[in-house]
Design a protein around this motif. Structure first.
Motif, mmCIF file in Angstrom:
data_model
loop_
_atom_site.group_PDB
_atom_site.id
_atom_site.type_symbol
_atom_site.label_atom_id
_atom_site.label_comp_id
_atom_site.label_asym_id
_atom_site.label_seq_id
_atom_site.Cartn_x
_atom_site.Cartn_y
_atom_site.Cartn_z
ATOM 1 N N ALA A 130 1.024 -1.269 0.078
ATOM 2 C CA ALA A 130 -0.009 0.172 0.091
ATOM 3 C C ALA A 130 0.920 1.205 -0.159
ATOM 4 N N SER A 131 1.935 1.309 0.763
ATOM 5 C CA SER A 131 2.768 2.543 0.904
ATOM 6 C C SER A 131 3.375 2.844 -0.433
ATOM 7 N N GLN A 132 3.810 1.810 -1.110
ATOM 8 C CA GLN A 132 4.515 1.733 -2.574
ATOM 9 C C GLN A 132 3.487 2.333 -3.424
ATOM 10 N N LEU A 133 2.283 1.876 -3.326
ATOM 11 C CA LEU A 133 1.194 2.521 -4.340
ATOM 12 C C LEU A 133 0.903 3.801 -4.087
ATOM 13 N N ALA A 134 0.844 4.169 -2.765
ATOM 14 C CA ALA A 134 0.270 5.579 -2.236
ATOM 15 C C ALA A 134 1.666 6.457 -2.782
ATOM 16 N N ALA A 135 3.003 6.147 -2.588
ATOM 17 C CA ALA A 135 3.921 6.889 -3.198
ATOM 18 C C ALA A 135 3.992 7.297 -4.706
ATOM 19 N N LYS A 136 3.420 6.320 -5.543
ATOM 20 C CA LYS A 136 3.419 6.434 -6.807
ATOM 21 C C LYS A 136 2.307 7.266 -7.167
ATOM 22 N N ASP A 137 1.243 7.075 -6.644
ATOM 23 C CA ASP A 137 0.036 8.112 -6.689
ATOM 24 C C ASP A 137 0.166 9.488 -6.380
ATOM 25 N N ALA A 138 0.985 9.655 -5.217
ATOM 26 C CA ALA A 138 1.482 11.036 -4.784
ATOM 27 C C ALA A 138 2.214 11.675 -5.944
#
Length: 217
Positions: free
Chosen positions: A71-79
């Motif tokens: 989840a945190s890596q997906l969040a970083a990408k979307d950020a």
């Protein structure tokens, strides 16, 4: 900074899938924790810290989701595109993305910057103390877990299992968080918050008619 904070809140409100433990109020509390820690630690880039704080849960997966560790890596990408629209430089965006990636307990990524260490500590602080008590039982309700094992509330005669009983999550994970803090300030605050949870456990033991084991004190 307040205008930037408002813009970040607006951006995340439009995207964030919220639950009782991960909503805008959670982000505001984590930012307050960041400010408390940043006063006493090596001077961070506050723009980077602010952006990472408000976007760190942009992708939020349930605790029982098999992809939760991503989840945190997906969040970083979307950020990244959000930060770009808010005129973060490439270096600031990269720094914020690293802080987002490494904040998560389940991701297992070591924070390498001051901003990443502060965000990780600030986020973990929101899982303990008075708000941590509330979040434990809110999440338990969402997952339809029992609050505690009525036959052995404090796991004196059975293995701990926080997939069945909400209270077990405290010794399984939350009581251990002070040792995981990356900043001295974070550790000091965490110890005080865990002490508050232990006092709650003492009161709970009285109310349910049992004794609190020494391992919980």
């Amino acid at each position: 900074m307040e205008a930037l904070r408002a813009a970040l809140r607006e951006a995340v409100a439009a995207r964030m899938v919220t639950d009782a433990a991960h909503d805008l109020a959670h982000l505001d509390r984590v930012w307050a924790n960041c400010l408390d820690i940043a006063k006493h630690e090596a001077a961070p880039n506050m723009r980077v810290l602010l952006g990472a704080t408000y976007l760190h849960d942009l992708v939020n997966l349930a605790k029982n989701d098999p992809q939760r560790d991503q989840a945190s890596q997906l969040a970083a990408k979307d950020a990244a595109p959000i930060l770009g629209r808010l005129r973060y430089s490439d270096s600031e965006t990269d720094a914020a993305r690293h802080a987002i990636q490494s904040h998560s307990f389940s991701a297992g990524i070591e924070p390498k910057s001051s901003e990443a260490r502060i965000l990780q500590d600030a986020d973990r602080l929101d899982a303990i103390g008075a708000i941590g008590i509330a979040r434990t039982f809110a999440v338990a309700g969402a997952l339809k877990l029992a609050l505690y094992d009525p036959q052995d509330p404090f796991a004196e005669r059975r293995p701990l299992n926080d997939r069945l009983w909400a209270l077990d999550h405290w010794p399984v994970k939350l009581f251990r968080l002070p040792q995981t803090m990356k900043t001295k300030t974070g550790r000091d605050i965490a110890r005080a918050r865990v002490a508050e949870m232990r006092r709650f456990a003492e009161s709970l033991a009285v109310e349910i008619g049992t004794d609190l084991p020494d391992t919980w004190r």
